[in-house]
Enzyme design. Structure first.
Site, PDB file in Angstrom:
ATOM      1  N   ALA A  13      17.848   4.502  11.289  1.00 52.24           N
ATOM      2  CA  ALA A  13      16.518   3.939  11.496  1.00 52.24           C
ATOM      3  C   ALA A  13      15.846   3.486  10.209  1.00 52.24           C
ATOM      4  O   ALA A  13      14.803   2.835  10.255  1.00 52.24           O
ATOM      5  CB  ALA A  13      15.622   4.961  12.205  1.00 52.24           C
ATOM      6  N   ARG A  18      14.328  -0.481  -0.657  1.00 50.67           N
ATOM      7  CA  ARG A  18      14.825  -0.652  -2.024  1.00 50.67           C
ATOM      8  C   ARG A  18      15.957  -1.679  -2.098  1.00 50.67           C
ATOM      9  O   ARG A  18      16.330  -2.126  -3.193  1.00 50.67           O
ATOM     10  CB  ARG A  18      15.293   0.696  -2.579  1.00 50.67           C
ATOM     11  CG  ARG A  18      14.145   1.655  -2.856  1.00 50.67           C
ATOM     12  CD  ARG A  18      14.639   3.077  -3.062  1.00 50.67           C
ATOM     13  NE  ARG A  18      15.537   3.184  -4.211  1.00 50.67           N
ATOM     14  CZ  ARG A  18      16.274   4.257  -4.455  1.00 50.67           C
ATOM     15  NH1 ARG A  18      16.238   5.301  -3.619  1.00 50.67           N
ATOM     16  NH2 ARG A  18      17.060   4.296  -5.506  1.00 50.67           N
ATOM     17  N   LYS A  25      19.112  -2.019   6.127  1.00 49.87           N
ATOM     18  CA  LYS A  25      20.064  -1.464   5.174  1.00 49.87           C
ATOM     19  C   LYS A  25      21.451  -1.267   5.781  1.00 49.87           C
ATOM     20  O   LYS A  25      22.463  -1.625   5.178  1.00 49.87           O
ATOM     21  CB  LYS A  25      19.540  -0.138   4.625  1.00 49.87           C
ATOM     22  CG  LYS A  25      20.510   0.562   3.689  1.00 49.87           C
ATOM     23  CD  LYS A  25      19.880   1.722   2.960  1.00 49.87           C
ATOM     24  CE  LYS A  25      19.504   2.862   3.864  1.00 49.87           C
ATOM     25  NZ  LYS A  25      19.123   4.071   3.092  1.00 49.87           N
ATOM     26  N   GLY A  83      10.990  12.400   9.222  1.00 43.52           N
ATOM     27  CA  GLY A  83      12.015  13.264   8.669  1.00 43.52           C
ATOM     28  C   GLY A  83      13.302  13.248   9.453  1.00 43.52           C
ATOM     29  O   GLY A  83      13.372  12.747  10.589  1.00 43.52           O
ATOM     30  N   ASP A 108      24.268   4.922   6.333  1.00 46.02           N
ATOM     31  CA  ASP A 108      24.404   4.247   5.033  1.00 46.02           C
ATOM     32  C   ASP A 108      25.424   4.925   4.139  1.00 46.02           C
ATOM     33  O   ASP A 108      25.362   4.795   2.917  1.00 46.02           O
ATOM     34  CB  ASP A 108      23.052   4.171   4.327  1.00 46.02           C
ATOM     35  CG  ASP A 108      22.507   5.546   3.934  1.00 46.02           C
ATOM     36  OD1 ASP A 108      23.049   6.562   4.420  1.00 46.02           O
ATOM     37  OD2 ASP A 108      21.538   5.597   3.154  1.00 46.02           O
ATOM     38  N   GLU A 158      16.002  22.392  -2.675  1.00 49.16           N
ATOM     39  CA  GLU A 158      15.696  21.102  -3.271  1.00 49.16           C
ATOM     40  C   GLU A 158      15.539  21.257  -4.782  1.00 49.16           C
ATOM     41  O   GLU A 158      15.110  22.299  -5.272  1.00 49.16           O
ATOM     42  CB  GLU A 158      14.421  20.516  -2.659  1.00 49.16           C
ATOM     43  CG  GLU A 158      14.552  20.154  -1.195  1.00 49.16           C
ATOM     44  CD  GLU A 158      15.709  19.219  -0.918  1.00 49.16           C
ATOM     45  OE1 GLU A 158      15.924  18.273  -1.719  1.00 49.16           O
ATOM     46  OE2 GLU A 158      16.413  19.419   0.090  1.00 49.16           O
ATOM     47  N   ASN A 363      54.897 -32.830   9.950  1.00 48.62           N
ATOM     48  CA  ASN A 363      54.554 -32.958   8.533  1.00 48.62           C
ATOM     49  C   ASN A 363      53.264 -33.757   8.415  1.00 48.62           C
ATOM     50  O   ASN A 363      53.165 -34.880   8.934  1.00 48.62           O
ATOM     51  CB  ASN A 363      55.670 -33.668   7.771  1.00 48.62           C
ATOM     52  CG  ASN A 363      55.421 -33.696   6.275  1.00 48.62           C
ATOM     53  OD1 ASN A 363      55.915 -32.859   5.533  1.00 48.62           O
ATOM     54  ND2 ASN A 363      54.643 -34.670   5.811  1.00 48.62           N
ATOM     55  N   ALA A 366      49.485 -35.860   2.413  1.00 46.39           N
ATOM     56  CA  ALA A 366      48.335 -35.588   1.549  1.00 46.39           C
ATOM     57  C   ALA A 366      47.162 -36.489   1.902  1.00 46.39           C
ATOM     58  O   ALA A 366      47.330 -37.670   2.211  1.00 46.39           O
ATOM     59  CB  ALA A 366      48.732 -35.805   0.090  1.00 46.39           C
ATOM     60  N   ARG A 426      45.831 -50.910   9.620  1.00 45.73           N
ATOM     61  CA  ARG A 426      45.287 -51.287   8.318  1.00 45.73           C
ATOM     62  C   ARG A 426      44.764 -52.715   8.405  1.00 45.73           C
ATOM     63  O   ARG A 426      45.289 -53.537   9.147  1.00 45.73           O
ATOM     64  CB  ARG A 426      46.358 -51.250   7.226  1.00 45.73           C
ATOM     65  CG  ARG A 426      47.088 -49.933   7.056  1.00 45.73           C
ATOM     66  CD  ARG A 426      48.197 -50.083   6.042  1.00 45.73           C
ATOM     67  NE  ARG A 426      49.016 -48.883   5.953  1.00 45.73           N
ATOM     68  CZ  ARG A 426      50.318 -48.894   5.700  1.00 45.73           C
ATOM     69  NH1 ARG A 426      50.944 -50.060   5.531  1.00 45.73           N
ATOM     70  NH2 ARG A 426      50.998 -47.776   5.610  1.00 45.73           N
TER      71      ARG A 426
END
Length: 450
Positions: A13, A18, A25, A83, A108, A158, A363, A366, A426
């Site tokens: 979520a 950042r 993210k 949290g 992540d 922590e 074939n 080019a 041509r």
């Protein structure tokens, strides 16, 4: 884990401010797969394995990605960010259905492995109520410390709250946890907000488990595996680690990679036997490369199937929907898109084939272009087996060149050509003797001084 059911909840979520991006993210990519996709691919699969993904409000894109990777995923919305424990309880209905093991991971952490998820579950089978994933940090500053006594986890401290002695501990909390299903909801619902931020933190589960007379344990993994992605710099670091993994796996499987550090692979790239990849090759998602194929330097391939003993490049671009048959050759500065090249086809230089089906052994000279787009719609070119298309030809789709037909060099073909026919289109050459000199003399005489 045989005989045990599981529910994996993946928390996805977070907006990732950042990252400085409008893309959520977890939808940023590593090895051509979203961060979330990597985690979901590693989570337990199959019978007895349920999956829930917690997304933010108005994040249908994240929910769609979850279901793309894992159609079995259920999605739940965390409308307020209060949290990690609060996020888990967004999926309370899934937890209430019951499972032997409840795993909680983060969307992540793309480097986490299926093996680690299984190792997290093992202590639960042995009677633990909670397993926490830890790692030995090169620099533990800022991480929560895992405090262990007599092989049991007694607290997650922590950094800001740790004593000087506790700060010397280098075993850190990765955030990933596994709960015994029978007590998981009871434990998580007891988590409160008695902290400086007033949020519900999963880390408080350890204290609750201990107060209930239950056992919490730790398993360890590498620091690399649990890297979370919060910035573009961390995204780049994870990409480098994933690429190293993918290259090693390819090399171990017998792929020859001439200069591994220059080759970019996707998470889903598959290789046959005796494949060779030269320098500076980029392989995007959805690519399979069959036995004996060679991908020459500076080629870029995405969503394509390369057949046995095919040769690609150098400097070739193979775009989505292309299939290259056995022994076919795509040479330098050739681009193919949504093209089927059957066995033995040669498209050796400076050519574009799009929305095209080329029969075996044909074939293509080019400078040939299949003119597939009219400004509104794409049209198909079909070239028969054994056909020969001369250099610098334009095939204006929709058009069909018959098997064994020849197209004269420099032709613009706008009509179907029968099998074994010769088509030459041509204009007659017009000559004006001396025109060049007269043109130069006239312009020189009229040239204005600078």
């Amino acid at each position: 884990m045989t005989g045990r059911t599981s529910l994996t909840i993946v928390l996805a979520a977070g907006e990732g401010t950042r990252m400085r991006s409008s893309t959520p993210k977890v939808l940023h990519q590593v090895a051509s797969q979203s961060l979330l996709g990597h985690v979901l691919a590693a989570a337990p699969h199959g019978a007895g394995s349920a999956l829930a993904v917690v997304v933010g409000p108005d994040r249908q894109d994240v929910a769609d990605e979850a279901r793309r990777v894992r159609p079995d995923a259920a999605t739940f919305v965390q409308r307020e960010r209060l949290g990690t424990a609060h996020a888990v309880l967004a999926a309370k209905d899934a937890i209430a259905k019951g499972a032997d093991d409840l795993l909680i991971a983060f969307g992540d952490t793309p480097l986490i492995s299926a093996e680690t998820f299984e190792r997290l579950r093992a202590p639960l089978k042995a009677g633990a109520a909670l397993t926490v994933l830890g790692f030995r940090a090169a620099d533990p500053t800022g991480y929560g410390r895992l405090l262990v006594e007599d092989d049991q986890l007694v607290a997650i401290r922590e950094h800001a709250d740790a004593t000087l002695a506790e700060r010397e501990v280098d075993l850190c909390n990765a955030g990933v946890m596994a709960f015994a299903g029978k007590t998981a909801l009871t434990i998580i619902e007891q988590i409160g907000t008695s902290n400086s931020k007033g949020e519900y933190y999963l880390t408080d589960a350890v204290e609750i488990v201990r107060s209930m007379g239950l056992r919490a344990s730790v398993i360890e993994t590498s620091e690399d595996e649990v890297r979370g992605i919060n910035t573009k710099a961390q995204l780049a670091e994870a990409e480098a680690i994933m690429q190293a993994r993918l290259r090693k796996a390819a090399l171990d499987a017998g792929v020859t990679i001439v200069a591994p550090e220059t080759v970019h692979l996707a998470a889903d790239t598959t290789f046959g036997n005796d494949v060779t990849i030269e320098q500076y090759v980029v392989i995007g998602p959805g690519v399979s490369i069959a036995d004996g194929a060679v991908i020459h330097a500076f080629s870029h391939i995405v969503q394509a199937a390369i057949g046995k003993k095919a040769s690609i490049g150098p400097y070739a671009r193979i775009r989505p929907g292309t299939s290259v048959g056995e022994g076919a050759r795509i040479g330098n500065f050739v681009e193919a898109k949504a093209a089927i090249l059957e066995a033995g086809v040669k498209v050796n230089h400076l050519t574009y084939v799009g929305d095209t089906h080329i029969g075996a052994g044909a074939n293509i000279g080019a400078g040939t272009i299949t003119c597939n787009y009219d400004g509104f719609n794409k049209h198909k070119t079909i070239i028969g087996a054994g056909a020969f298309v001369g250099s610098n030809s334009s095939l204006v789709a929709p058009v069909k060149i018959g098997a064994g037909a020849y197209i004269g060099s420099g032709s613009v073909i706008t009509r179907d050509v029968p099998d074994d026919a010769l088509a030459v289109e041509r204009n007659e050459v017009s000559m004006k003797e001396g025109w060049g000199k007269r043109f130069r003399d006239k312009n020189a005489a009229n040239k204005k001084p600078k």
